[in-house]
Design a protein around this motif. Structure first.
Motif, mmCIF file in Angstrom:
data_model
loop_
_atom_site.group_PDB
_atom_site.id
_atom_site.type_symbol
_atom_site.label_atom_id
_atom_site.label_comp_id
_atom_site.label_asym_id
_atom_site.label_seq_id
_atom_site.Cartn_x
_atom_site.Cartn_y
_atom_site.Cartn_z
ATOM 1 N N GLY A 1 40.541 63.537 36.641
ATOM 2 C CA GLY A 1 41.632 63.449 37.607
ATOM 3 C C GLY A 1 41.439 64.309 38.824
ATOM 4 O O GLY A 1 42.404 64.627 39.531
ATOM 5 N N TYR A 2 40.206 64.711 39.106
ATOM 6 C CA TYR A 2 39.950 65.515 40.302
ATOM 7 C C TYR A 2 40.129 64.662 41.561
ATOM 8 O O TYR A 2 39.741 63.492 41.588
ATOM 9 C CB TYR A 2 38.543 66.098 40.268
ATOM 10 N N PRO A 3 40.697 65.242 42.625
ATOM 11 C CA PRO A 3 40.992 64.483 43.850
ATOM 12 C C PRO A 3 39.756 64.309 44.721
ATOM 13 O O PRO A 3 39.693 64.801 45.852
ATOM 14 C CB PRO A 3 42.064 65.340 44.525
ATOM 15 N N LYS A 4 38.757 63.606 44.212
ATOM 16 C CA LYS A 4 37.507 63.438 44.946
ATOM 17 C C LYS A 4 37.627 62.309 45.957
ATOM 18 O O LYS A 4 38.191 61.254 45.672
ATOM 19 C CB LYS A 4 36.349 63.157 43.976
ATOM 20 N N VAL A 5 37.115 62.567 47.159
ATOM 21 C CA VAL A 5 37.000 61.568 48.213
ATOM 22 C C VAL A 5 35.599 61.684 48.789
ATOM 23 O O VAL A 5 34.947 62.721 48.684
ATOM 24 C CB VAL A 5 38.059 61.768 49.320
ATOM 25 N N MET A 6 35.128 60.599 49.423
ATOM 26 C CA MET A 6 33.793 60.626 50.003
ATOM 27 C C MET A 6 33.786 61.450 51.285
ATOM 28 O O MET A 6 34.727 61.414 52.082
ATOM 29 C CB MET A 6 33.314 59.210 50.300
ATOM 30 N N ALA A 7 32.706 62.200 51.458
ATOM 31 C CA ALA A 7 32.573 63.082 52.615
ATOM 32 C C ALA A 7 31.116 63.118 53.053
ATOM 33 O O ALA A 7 30.207 62.682 52.338
ATOM 34 C CB ALA A 7 33.048 64.498 52.254
ATOM 35 N N ASP A 8 30.902 63.650 54.245
ATOM 36 C CA ASP A 8 29.562 63.916 54.761
ATOM 37 C C ASP A 8 29.432 65.415 54.969
ATOM 38 O O ASP A 8 30.367 66.070 55.448
ATOM 39 C CB ASP A 8 29.323 63.194 56.092
ATOM 40 N N PHE A 9 28.266 65.952 54.625
ATOM 41 C CA PHE A 9 28.020 67.385 54.756
ATOM 42 C C PHE A 9 26.814 67.631 55.651
ATOM 43 O O PHE A 9 25.800 66.939 55.549
ATOM 44 C CB PHE A 9 27.760 68.025 53.391
ATOM 45 N N THR A 10 26.935 68.607 56.519
ATOM 46 C CA THR A 10 25.818 69.148 57.277
ATOM 47 C C THR A 10 25.608 70.579 56.794
ATOM 48 O O THR A 10 26.534 71.384 56.834
ATOM 49 C CB THR A 10 26.109 69.150 58.786
ATOM 50 N N VAL A 11 24.391 70.862 56.299
ATOM 51 C CA VAL A 11 24.110 72.168 55.692
ATOM 52 C C VAL A 11 23.106 72.916 56.550
ATOM 53 O O VAL A 11 22.108 72.346 57.007
ATOM 54 C CB VAL A 11 23.573 72.000 54.258
ATOM 55 N N ARG A 12 23.383 74.197 56.767
ATOM 56 C CA ARG A 12 22.497 75.066 57.543
ATOM 57 C C ARG A 12 22.007 76.198 56.639
ATOM 58 O O ARG A 12 22.808 76.915 56.055
ATOM 59 C CB ARG A 12 23.241 75.644 58.752
ATOM 60 N N GLY A 13 20.679 76.336 56.528
ATOM 61 C CA GLY A 13 20.093 77.362 55.675
ATOM 62 C C GLY A 13 19.658 78.569 56.479
ATOM 63 O O GLY A 13 20.239 78.901 57.519
ATOM 64 N N GLY A 14 18.616 79.221 55.990
ATOM 65 C CA GLY A 14 18.143 80.427 56.658
ATOM 66 C C GLY A 14 18.845 81.664 56.149
ATOM 67 O O GLY A 14 19.415 81.691 55.057
ATOM 68 N N ARG A 15 18.843 82.729 56.943
ATOM 69 C CA ARG A 15 19.433 83.997 56.511
ATOM 70 C C ARG A 15 20.949 83.916 56.384
ATOM 71 O O ARG A 15 21.562 84.692 55.656
ATOM 72 C CB ARG A 15 19.062 85.106 57.506
ATOM 73 N N GLN A 16 21.569 82.986 57.123
ATOM 74 C CA GLN A 16 23.025 82.824 57.035
ATOM 75 C C GLN A 16 23.330 81.385 56.665
ATOM 76 O O GLN A 16 23.101 80.471 57.452
ATOM 77 C CB GLN A 16 23.691 83.203 58.354
ATOM 78 N N PHE A 17 23.836 81.178 55.457
ATOM 79 C CA PHE A 17 24.142 79.833 54.981
ATOM 80 C C PHE A 17 25.416 79.317 55.645
ATOM 81 O O PHE A 17 26.393 80.048 55.800
ATOM 82 C CB PHE A 17 24.330 79.844 53.464
ATOM 83 N N GLY A 18 25.416 78.046 55.993
ATOM 84 C CA GLY A 18 26.613 77.441 56.552
ATOM 85 C C GLY A 18 26.671 75.957 56.252
ATOM 86 O O GLY A 18 25.663 75.327 55.903
ATOM 87 N N PHE A 19 27.851 75.373 56.389
ATOM 88 C CA PHE A 19 28.000 73.932 56.194
ATOM 89 C C PHE A 19 29.209 73.432 56.974
ATOM 90 O O PHE A 19 30.135 74.188 57.290
ATOM 91 C CB PHE A 19 28.162 73.586 54.709
ATOM 92 N N ASP A 20 29.195 72.148 57.264
ATOM 93 C CA ASP A 20 30.351 71.427 57.796
ATOM 94 C C ASP A 20 30.682 70.314 56.813
ATOM 95 O O ASP A 20 29.783 69.660 56.268
ATOM 96 C CB ASP A 20 30.072 70.804 59.162
ATOM 97 N N CYS A 21 31.961 70.078 56.577
ATOM 98 C CA CYS A 21 32.433 68.987 55.728
ATOM 99 C C CYS A 21 33.286 68.048 56.575
ATOM 100 O O CYS A 21 34.262 68.494 57.202
ATOM 101 C CB CYS A 21 33.245 69.532 54.561
ATOM 102 N N ARG A 22 32.913 66.763 56.585
ATOM 103 C CA ARG A 22 33.664 65.749 57.327
ATOM 104 C C ARG A 22 34.115 64.635 56.390
ATOM 105 O O ARG A 22 33.346 64.199 55.540
ATOM 106 C CB ARG A 22 32.816 65.163 58.464
#
Length: 238
Positions: free
Chosen positions: A120-141
């Motif tokens: 029953g988890y509220p999962k929906v489809m999304a797109d992710f942009t992931v940034r690696g390196g010394r500082q990890f980051g991501f965008d969720c759309r």
């Protein structure tokens, strides 16, 4: 006792579901308890008021690398809450608190169907942009709209041995609140006070996060290089 099974997209999953390897980036925020409660009132559960008028919101990015649900990325918005029937408050109440999943965008259809039907988890489809390196980051759309972007500073190692823990996860499915017992082991953990920058977009999920006072400084953030998990069946509790 015969283990329960679920058929998802023509595949049979035998419980418990195992996640053999994943990575995690997580941030905890102190938020207005009434605002948090307003978001999850539909569940019939109560947020844990660990301080007067304050609750804990947790934003988590997971990258599942090897598991029964295949590889996928996930963004999870959850709230620490009291177990059903409990009215505990104060810092010690967090020791017995569970986590209610309010948002859970993912980027693969198999885990979306499995997560929705089994737990029953509220999962929906999304797109992710992931940034690696010394500082990890991501965008969720979601639906082309930015929900959240997060940038994590590198934390300090906190333990040399893996940590194994058990917890309860709560969700809401077809008018019923569900409880799922799961266990997890974290290795390669790093943590720090604050340590994360949050950007909100225009998606309705982002507006809900803004209602909590985000973006703001996190209480703490952490990462784990190796996460293992097992999930049992969901049990309806109301």
């Amino acid at each position: 006792m015969t283990a329960s099974q679920h058929t998802i997209a023509g595949r049979v999953l035998t419980m418990p579901v195992e996640i053999r390897k994943a990575t995690q980036h997580m941030a905890m925020f102190s938020v207005d308890a009434d605002a948090a409660q307003h978001l999850i009132d539909y569940s019939g559960l109560q947020v844990c008021r660990y301080l007067p008028g304050r609750a804990i919101a947790v934003l988590t990015f997971m990258h599942y690398l090897d598991g029964d649900l295949d590889q996928y990325r996930e963004f999870n918005t959850s709230f620490m809450l009291n177990p059903p029937g409990s009215t505990a408050s104060g810092p010690r109440a967090l020791q017995s608190a569970g986590a209610f999943t309010h948002h859970m965008p993912v980027d693969q259809p198999f885990t979306l169907e499995a997560g929705s039907k089994i737990w029953g988890y509220p999962k929906v489809m999304a797109d992710f942009t992931v940034r690696g390196g010394r500082q990890f980051g991501f965008d969720c759309r979601v639906d082309g709209q930015l929900v959240v972007g997060m940038e994590f500073k590198r934390g300090l190692p906190v333990r040399l041995t893996p940590r194994h823990q058990a917890q309860r996860s709560y969700s809401y499915r077809d008018g019923a609140t569900c409880e799922t017992a799961f266990e997890y082991t974290l290795d390669g953990v790093r943590t720090r006070l604050g340590g994360v920058r949050v950007r909100l977009g225009d998606h309705p999920y982002a507006k809900e996060l803004a209602s909590l006072g985000l973006p703001k400084r996190a209480l703490m953030s952490s990462s784990a290089d190796h996460v293992q998990m097992t999930f049992g069946d969901a049990q309806e509790i109301s």
